[in-house]
Scaffold this motif. Sequence first.
Motif, PDB file in Angstrom:
ATOM      1  N   GLN A 570      77.458   8.140  78.428  1.00 18.87           N
ATOM      2  CA  GLN A 570      77.529   7.388  79.533  1.00 18.87           C
ATOM      3  C   GLN A 570      76.460   7.607  80.508  1.00 18.87           C
ATOM      4  OE1 GLN A 570      80.350   5.675  80.094  1.00 18.87           O
ATOM      5  NE2 GLN A 570      81.122   6.466  78.178  1.00 18.87           N
ATOM      6  N   ASP A 571      75.379   8.681  80.323  1.00 22.78           N
ATOM      7  CA  ASP A 571      74.311   8.695  81.212  1.00 22.78           C
ATOM      8  C   ASP A 571      73.077   8.234  80.231  1.00 22.78           C
ATOM      9  OD1 ASP A 571      75.980  10.116  83.168  1.00 22.78           O
ATOM     10  OD2 ASP A 571      75.485  12.055  82.533  1.00 22.78           O
ATOM     11  N   VAL A 572      72.722   7.315  80.800  1.00 21.53           N
ATOM     12  CA  VAL A 572      71.523   6.607  80.155  1.00 21.53           C
ATOM     13  C   VAL A 572      70.270   6.431  81.028  1.00 21.53           C
ATOM     14  CG1 VAL A 572      70.967   4.460  78.595  1.00 21.53           C
ATOM     15  CG2 VAL A 572      73.463   5.547  78.670  1.00 21.53           C
ATOM     16  N   ALA A 573      68.940   6.564  80.412  1.00 23.03           N
ATOM     17  CA  ALA A 573      67.824   6.278  81.106  1.00 23.03           C
ATOM     18  C   ALA A 573      66.998   5.830  79.819  1.00 23.03           C
ATOM     19  CB  ALA A 573      67.223   7.592  81.485  1.00 23.03           C
ATOM     20  N   LEU A 574      66.786   4.384  79.966  1.00 23.16           N
ATOM     21  CA  LEU A 574      65.924   3.483  78.974  1.00 23.16           C
ATOM     22  C   LEU A 574      64.921   2.906  79.652  1.00 23.16           C
ATOM     23  CD1 LEU A 574      69.076   2.084  77.159  1.00 23.16           C
ATOM     24  CD2 LEU A 574      68.042   3.997  76.644  1.00 23.16           C
ATOM     25  N   PHE A 575      63.717   2.562  78.882  1.00 22.26           N
ATOM     26  CA  PHE A 575      62.906   1.843  79.275  1.00 22.26           C
ATOM     27  C   PHE A 575      62.184   1.119  78.285  1.00 22.26           C
ATOM     28  CE2 PHE A 575      59.962   4.986  77.696  1.00 22.26           C
ATOM     29  CZ  PHE A 575      58.702   4.481  77.319  1.00 22.26           C
ATOM     30  N   GLU A 576      61.321  -0.150  78.829  1.00 17.77           N
ATOM     31  CA  GLU A 576      60.690  -0.983  77.775  1.00 17.77           C
ATOM     32  C   GLU A 576      59.447  -1.502  78.357  1.00 17.77           C
ATOM     33  OE1 GLU A 576      61.577  -4.403  74.515  1.00 17.77           O
ATOM     34  OE2 GLU A 576      63.121  -3.961  76.040  1.00 17.77           O
ATOM     35  N   VAL A 577      58.551  -1.519  77.693  1.00 18.18           N
ATOM     36  CA  VAL A 577      57.040  -2.281  78.179  1.00 18.18           C
ATOM     37  C   VAL A 577      56.987  -3.416  77.100  1.00 18.18           C
ATOM     38  CG1 VAL A 577      54.783  -2.302  78.698  1.00 18.18           C
ATOM     39  CG2 VAL A 577      56.281  -0.389  78.804  1.00 18.18           C
ATOM     40  N   GLY A 578      57.026  -4.582  77.522  1.00 20.91           N
ATOM     41  CA  GLY A 578      56.973  -5.821  76.558  1.00 20.91           C
ATOM     42  C   GLY A 578      56.664  -7.174  77.458  1.00 20.91           C
ATOM     43  N   PRO A 579      56.685  -8.142  76.600  1.00 25.53           N
ATOM     44  CA  PRO A 579      56.691  -9.551  77.419  1.00 25.53           C
ATOM     45  C   PRO A 579      57.739 -10.210  77.852  1.00 25.53           C
ATOM     46  CG  PRO A 579      56.485  -9.807  74.890  1.00 25.53           C
ATOM     47  CD  PRO A 579      56.517  -8.368  75.267  1.00 25.53           C
ATOM     48  N   VAL A 580      57.560 -10.755  78.788  1.00 18.80           N
ATOM     49  CA  VAL A 580      58.755 -11.812  79.501  1.00 18.80           C
ATOM     50  C   VAL A 580      58.296 -13.093  79.220  1.00 18.80           C
ATOM     51  CG1 VAL A 580      60.026  -9.856  80.515  1.00 18.80           C
ATOM     52  CG2 VAL A 580      58.302 -11.389  81.756  1.00 18.80           C
ATOM     53  N   PHE A 581      59.025 -14.463  79.471  1.00 18.74           N
ATOM     54  CA  PHE A 581      58.685 -15.647  79.373  1.00 18.74           C
ATOM     55  C   PHE A 581      59.324 -16.342  80.364  1.00 18.74           C
ATOM     56  CE2 PHE A 581      58.701 -13.359  75.416  1.00 18.74           C
ATOM     57  CZ  PHE A 581      57.391 -13.457  74.888  1.00 18.74           C
ATOM     58  N   SER A 582      58.191 -16.957  81.306  1.00 16.15           N
ATOM     59  CA  SER A 582      59.030 -18.062  82.151  1.00 16.15           C
ATOM     60  C   SER A 582      59.029 -19.450  81.894  1.00 16.15           C
ATOM     61  CB  SER A 582      58.129 -17.818  83.731  1.00 16.15           C
ATOM     62  OG  SER A 582      56.944 -18.184  83.306  1.00 16.15           O
ATOM     63  N   ILE A 591      53.738  -9.145  81.028  1.00 17.74           N
ATOM     64  CA  ILE A 591      53.737  -8.134  80.771  1.00 17.74           C
ATOM     65  C   ILE A 591      54.605  -7.202  81.722  1.00 17.74           C
ATOM     66  CG2 ILE A 591      53.099  -5.712  79.673  1.00 17.74           C
ATOM     67  CD1 ILE A 591      52.649  -8.372  78.073  1.00 17.74           C
ATOM     68  N   HIS A 592      55.862  -6.526  81.571  1.00  9.02           N
ATOM     69  CA  HIS A 592      56.525  -5.825  82.599  1.00  9.02           C
ATOM     70  C   HIS A 592      56.687  -4.518  81.831  1.00  9.02           C
ATOM     71  CE1 HIS A 592      58.661  -9.331  84.750  1.00  9.02           C
ATOM     72  NE2 HIS A 592      57.381  -9.356  84.993  1.00  9.02           N
ATOM     73  N   ALA A 593      57.064  -3.606  82.809  1.00  5.12           N
ATOM     74  CA  ALA A 593      57.376  -2.099  82.526  1.00  5.12           C
ATOM     75  C   ALA A 593      58.871  -1.887  83.181  1.00  5.12           C
ATOM     76  CB  ALA A 593      56.326  -1.050  82.789  1.00  5.12           C
ATOM     77  N   PHE A 684      64.353  -0.878  87.706  1.00  2.00           N
ATOM     78  CA  PHE A 684      63.367  -1.405  88.293  1.00  2.00           C
ATOM     79  C   PHE A 684      62.256  -2.078  87.354  1.00  2.00           C
ATOM     80  CE2 PHE A 684      62.448   2.800  86.715  1.00  2.00           C
ATOM     81  CZ  PHE A 684      61.027   2.674  85.947  1.00  2.00           C
ATOM     82  N   SER A 685      61.399  -2.932  87.766  1.00  2.00           N
ATOM     83  CA  SER A 685      60.515  -3.776  86.948  1.00  2.00           C
ATOM     84  C   SER A 685      59.056  -3.689  87.599  1.00  2.00           C
ATOM     85  CB  SER A 685      60.831  -5.025  86.556  1.00  2.00           C
ATOM     86  OG  SER A 685      62.027  -5.111  85.760  1.00  2.00           O
ATOM     87  N   VAL A 686      58.088  -3.159  86.934  1.00  6.23           N
ATOM     88  CA  VAL A 686      56.599  -3.020  87.387  1.00  6.23           C
ATOM     89  C   VAL A 686      55.975  -4.219  86.598  1.00  6.23           C
ATOM     90  CG1 VAL A 686      54.622  -1.614  87.504  1.00  6.23           C
ATOM     91  CG2 VAL A 686      56.910  -0.604  87.614  1.00  6.23           C
ATOM     92  N   TRP A 687      55.269  -4.882  87.400  1.00  4.31           N
ATOM     93  CA  TRP A 687      54.464  -6.143  86.863  1.00  4.31           C
ATOM     94  C   TRP A 687      53.209  -5.483  86.463  1.00  4.31           C
ATOM     95  CZ3 TRP A 687      57.113  -8.408  91.889  1.00  4.31           C
ATOM     96  CH2 TRP A 687      58.363  -8.543  91.503  1.00  4.31           C
ATOM     97  N   LEU A 688      52.975  -5.289  85.393  1.00  8.33           N
ATOM     98  CA  LEU A 688      51.743  -4.644  85.008  1.00  8.33           C
ATOM     99  C   LEU A 688      50.389  -5.571  85.195  1.00  8.33           C
ATOM    100  CD1 LEU A 688      52.859  -2.471  82.077  1.00  8.33           C
ATOM    101  CD2 LEU A 688      52.776  -1.773  84.232  1.00  8.33           C
TER     102      LEU A 688
END
Length: 805
Positions: A570-582, A591-593, A684-688
């Motif tokens: 139930q307690d989750v902390a996940l992250f991903e660094v990768g591409p997104v497409f508009s 590229i977002h983190a 949150f999303s950081v726009w690298l």
Amino acid sequence: MKFTLSWLKDHLDTDASLEAICDALTDLGLEVEEVSDPAATLGAFRIARVIEAAPHPDADRLRLCRVEVRESPEAAAQEVQVVCGAPNARTGMVGVFAPVGTRIPGTGVDLKPGVIRGQESNGMLCSERELMISDDHEGIIALPEDAPLGARYIDYAGLNDPMIYIKITPNRPDALGVRGVARDLAARGLGQLKPLTVEPVAGGFDSPIGVSIDPGLKEKGCPLFAGRWIRGVKNGPSPDWLQKRLRAIGLRPISALVDITNFFTFDLNRPLHVFDADKVTGGLRIHPAQGGESLVALDDKTYTLAPGHMVISDDTGPESIAGIMGGAASGCTEDTVNVFLESAYWDPITIAATGRALKINSDARYRFERGVDPEFTLPGLELATRMILDLCGGEPSSVVMDGAVPDTTRSYPFDSGAMARLVGMDIPEAAQRGTLEALGFRLEGDRVFPPSWRPDIQGAADLVEEVARIASLSKLEGAPLPRATVGVPRPILTPMQKRERAARRQLAGLGYNECVTYSFIDGAAAALFGGGDDAVLLENPISSEMTHMRPDLLPGLLQAAARNQARGAQDVALFEVGPVFSGGEPGEQAIHATGLLVGHAAPRDPHGSRRAVDVFDARADAEAVLAAIGAPEKVQISRDVPGWFHPGRSGRIGLGPKLGLAVFGEVHPKVLRALDVKGPAMAFSVWLENPPQPRKRVIARPALAASDLQAVDRDFAFVLDARVAAADVVNAAAGADKALIAQVAVFDEFTGPKAEAQMGEGRKSLAITVRLQPRDRTLTEAEIDAVAAKVVDKVAKATSGTLRG
């Protein structure tokens, strides 16, 4: 692709062991998936003789057998007692004996000494079903009286033939026949490839069935269709050797005619089909379906054809799905006396499209869609005709055909030096030429002509690959690449790659677990995050859940969180660094983190420190990532956030209204419901790519700017409209005197009915503390009051707030 060792030796003259053959196959790229060695399961079963079979004293249906057993034909005889329930157990019979400790394949039972109705039993006399060689269990196996006592039963019965199962890659259709596998092994040096002699069978009459290919299909669809009538055949069971081979590879023997076509499919990679000629009306026509026709195939399923599906029809309608499966109406039975034997070459793409549309998987389709040897179409017909005549009798007609063998002739330059350049192996030119010739290639000077059974050879580099494969890539020795420059190499990571690495390290250090999700998501999920339009729609998605390029990393993280919650996390902390497409064009990618927090910030403890994650956790982590990648410290917080965030519990970090650096907040409840996530969830999303790169590279940290003068704190409480953001107050106060004001922070907020009762409807009170840091001298009271007045004035102008009395 399955075959037995004896089957392989029909084409390969070799003394190599089973282990050596399997190792060579895997090294050649024909990976061995399984080896089924009968000696491992049936090696313990020996031929034994029943000395006496007497009635059991306490059971009418049991027999008390004295059995003569030997460990080998040369070993001394021993006598054991076995209690047997088979009705055919008799004195003097020779059968198959399993000693104590043997595992019975048909039952999975390990034999142990036992007592049955008061009588000892030490072993077992076996039926064919217990050995899993047939379904017969009416009695124990009865062998001729001259069978050698003590010999292994599998050796006597010819069952000691290991089955090899290899995995074939799509570019090697030639290895879908036993002869193709033998050719590779012969080229490796594990034996000699036996010659294959094709003697045409003379026809005694003209075929009553003609064949025709519709115009336009000879170029693409069916370049060649051939066949012949064979009359007077007897379609009984196939011979024992053929049935054993088919059973060994998992096929069920049906009849001699059908078994022959299956044999050629696996032996020479030449799928064939036999029609019951008496059930065919008129001639056979190869044509694309008009759409709507139906056919009951040999698997007893009805298939409705779509326009363009390749079909073989007679004058009454479809008789076969071309290159995939024949029809039940014209199938051969034990009453068949006249047959039409078909051998054709079909376009691989057409067969693949038809088979996929109809969802039919057959051995013929598997081979035709990968590409069989077009030049072997007519020789395969002649060889199959000869076997039918040998096993079923009959008289053949002349061959009828339409179309021609497609020309696959092509050549590529032979460069012996390419081996060292491309692979790094030093192989003499003579050895390279010998390898290619052993694989069936024809060499004329410095030109190499691939054989017709190798459609995968499409360039000179493929020739190098073939030679290296046969020589064994395991012999390749590693060598360091030459350095472009002398000395210590320069860093090769780009500034963007360094940012990605810094973001990953920071998020991992904050306790997040990294995820790597697909860049493809379903259209509904993409629409929740501002995507899902045709610009990012995939033309050929691998599944219905991966139809669009992702517009954000959050869908994948939320789906991962939902899977974790479904499994009790139930307690989750996940992250991903990768591409997104508009969009689908170059440049429409970023590229977002992105991080996701769900559940609680800490585990349960006796001190009551467990609390749910909130928006400030997401903001703090976003700011930590920005600091790690070197983003400017002075930023602005606004409410200009995407629609998948909660409008009142989120914010955007930016350098002004246009340049955003990150977004944080609580994920909107409607998004959580759609993705089946139990919230609340913070993200949150950081726009690298957005933070500007530093103008100059600074290795060391700047000197600490500390003051030896005491700071001064002043508190202010303002009465404001309830809709005024705290950030507006903080920013206005900070701008009152940028030289002296070092920090502004909110320390209290008074809202609700009590606040409105004191200050008016729709009003609230916000208290801030302002820290003044003098630089060169201590501030006087008058100077402090002047700065305080500026703070009040700035806040009043920015928010229409008044100082609370």
